[in-house]
Motif scaffolding. Structure first.
Motif, short mmCIF file in Angstrom:
data_model
loop_
_atom_site.label_atom_id
_atom_site.label_comp_id
_atom_site.label_asym_id
_atom_site.label_seq_id
_atom_site.Cartn_x
_atom_site.Cartn_y
_atom_site.Cartn_z
N ARG A 1 65.41 36.70 26.79
CA ARG A 1 65.72 36.34 28.17
C ARG A 1 65.07 37.38 29.08
O ARG A 1 65.31 38.59 28.90
N VAL A 2 64.27 36.90 30.03
CA VAL A 2 63.43 37.80 30.83
C VAL A 2 64.07 38.10 32.17
O VAL A 2 64.48 37.18 32.89
N ARG A 3 64.14 39.38 32.53
CA ARG A 3 64.63 39.80 33.85
C ARG A 3 63.49 40.57 34.52
O ARG A 3 63.11 41.65 34.05
N LEU A 4 62.95 39.99 35.61
CA LEU A 4 61.77 40.58 36.26
C LEU A 4 62.16 41.46 37.44
O LEU A 4 62.90 41.03 38.32
N ILE A 5 61.63 42.68 37.44
CA ILE A 5 61.86 43.62 38.55
C ILE A 5 60.51 43.90 39.20
O ILE A 5 59.53 44.15 38.49
N ALA A 6 60.45 43.87 40.54
CA ALA A 6 59.20 44.14 41.22
C ALA A 6 59.47 44.56 42.66
O ALA A 6 60.62 44.60 43.09
N SER B 1 60.55 39.88 51.26
CA SER B 1 61.33 39.31 50.15
C SER B 1 60.38 38.83 49.04
O SER B 1 59.23 38.45 49.30
N LEU B 2 60.90 38.81 47.81
CA LEU B 2 60.10 38.29 46.69
C LEU B 2 60.33 36.80 46.45
O LEU B 2 59.84 36.24 45.47
N VAL C 1 67.66 36.48 42.07
CA VAL C 1 68.88 37.29 42.19
C VAL C 1 68.76 38.13 43.46
O VAL C 1 68.08 39.17 43.47
N SER C 2 69.41 37.68 44.55
CA SER C 2 69.20 38.41 45.81
C SER C 2 69.95 39.74 45.84
O SER C 2 69.56 40.64 46.58
N ASP C 3 71.01 39.90 45.02
CA ASP C 3 71.64 41.22 44.93
C ASP C 3 72.03 41.52 43.48
O ASP C 3 73.14 41.19 43.04
N GLU D 1 65.43 40.40 43.70
CA GLU D 1 64.89 40.66 45.03
C GLU D 1 64.13 42.00 45.02
O GLU D 1 64.36 42.84 44.11
N ASN D 2 63.24 42.17 45.98
CA ASN D 2 62.42 43.37 46.14
C ASN D 2 63.25 44.64 45.87
O ASN D 2 64.16 44.98 46.63
#
Ligand code: 3PG
Length: 398
Positions: free
Chosen positions: A60-65, A79-80, A98-100, A119-120
């Protein structure tokens, strides 16, 4: 090639480690998104293979950027969300946004989602201060961590450094490719090595310029950097943009700025395209640099300079290029930059090109067809080539 230099004690990601796990992937999605559209998607394309590999392995992938420099505050325009939409189309699946990620229970709510984007991350102050507790909060979302954000690896931020220390951490395949290609150019270039530096920010590029004047066989300069050198030499540059030349400090070898800028290895355009206004429709005139008038803007390089640069590039064994050669915000003034790309394509050299402005001016698709390696990094590419250690890569060592 010996990879030990950058791979010592670093694991390169392989899908077998991801099976059944929650994988936190740090990506660089710092892209322009005018009206929600993403004209230059190179940075996103670079991350898709590792996402696909993880999903295929049942992870399961959780992307952070991040996007831009909001410095710890919520800036709607950064915003992303547009990237989440892009990913849904590219991956052909839902990518919850996921905004928060720090809200109570967020982690449980999203637990089953196969792929999601936060989110960013620079909207939260803990990111840029590399806050350890912030890294720990992020770590709760995953079982392992992958850095696939070469372009942000020169930043010691929490999602690059603090987070990497808390989980089994791996180098993504695109990050590996970047470092391998850039290491070759930096440490074992096929001669002659021709470096091309354009764009602005002389102060930032000065260490690289100094290094290339020692290690390269020729250094071609264009863009605002060239204007700065003309002005430094006392030539008229009209209303063209230039920068202050850093004070003439001496480096270890006794070289100071003025002797560097007069090096015989330096090749600067001798003829330029000038206009009286910065509109694309303005009449363009080619002039020798000595003939520029006070009301001219220098916007591109002339034919004679192009011919000279093409000859140098034709003989090159390795070419490395960062920064455009004209006022490329206006497409009509990107001709020299595009011709340079064509000259590199014709040369039989190993070529590495980077920096968002060159990619925007020439087009990622064209560059990917014509050069050996297109780097997704601007500042990170400069930092690596000047021999700086990248905190985001160092954080992966165990
Ligand atoms: C970049 O665009 O070079 C990276 O995303 C890093 O961004 P920054 O220069 O705002 O830290």
């Amino acid at each position: 090639m010996n990879n030990a230099g950058f791979l010592k004690k670093i694991g390169v990601f392989s899908p077998s480690v991801a099976a059944g796990k929650r994988v936190l992937i740090r990506a660089d999605f710092d892209v322009d998104a005018p009206k929600g559209r993403i004209p230059d998607d190179l940075r996103i394309l670079r991350v898709l293979p590792v996402i696909h590999a993880c999903l295929k392995a049942g992870a399961r992938v959780r992307l952070i950027a991040h996007r831009g420099r909001p410095h710890g505050t919520h800036v709607k325009s950064l915003s992303l969300r547009p990237v989440a939409k892009y990913l849904e189309r590219a991956l052909k699946r839902a990518v919850p946004f996921v905004s928060d990620p720090f809200a109570d229970g967020a982690e449980r709510t999203y637990e089953p989602a196969p792929c999601l984007l936060f989110e960013n991350i620079r909207f939260w102050p803990g990111e840029e201060t590399n806050d350890d507790a912030f890294g720990a909060e992020l770590a709760r979302w995953g079982d392992l961590y992958i850095n696939e954000a070469f372009a942000n690896s020169h930043r010691a931020h929490a999602s690059m450094v603090a987070l990497a220390a808390k989980l089994p951490a791996y180098m993504g395949p695109a990050l590996y490719d970047e470092l391998r290609s850039l290491q070759l150019v930096r440490d074992k270039p096929k001669r002659p090595l021709v470096a091309i530096l354009g764009g602005a920010k002389l102060e930032t590029k000065m260490p690289l310029l100094k290094q290339f004047l020692k290690t390269a066989d020729a250094v071609i300069i264009g863009g605002v950097l060239a204007n700065t050198i003309y002005a430094f030499e006392g030539d008229e540059i009209g209303k063209s943009r230039s920068e202050a030349v850093p004070a003439g400090r001496q480096d270890k070898s006794g070289l100071n700025t003025s002797s560097l800028l007069r090096s015989k290895k330096l090749h600067i355009p001798s003829d330029v395209v000038v206009v009286k206004s910065l509109r694309g429709s303005s009449r363009r005139t080619v002039k020798d640099i000595e003939s520029v008038d006070p009301d001219d803007y220098i916007v591109d390089i002339g034919e004679r300079s192009m011919k000279h640069f093409s000859e140098l590039l034709n003989k090159a064994g390795t070419i490395v290029w960062n920064g455009p050669f004209g006022y490329t915000e206006v497409p009509e003034f990107a001709r020299g930059t595009k011709m340079l790309a064509r000259a590199i394509a014709r040369a039989k050299a190993i070529s590495v090109v980077g920096g968002g402005d060159v990619i925007a001016a020439v087009g990622a698709k064209t560059l990917l067809r014509t050069v050996t390696h297109v780097s997704a990094g601007g500042g990170a590419m400069l930092a690596f080539l000047t021999g700086e250690k990248l905190p985001g890569v160092e954080a992966l060592r165990r």
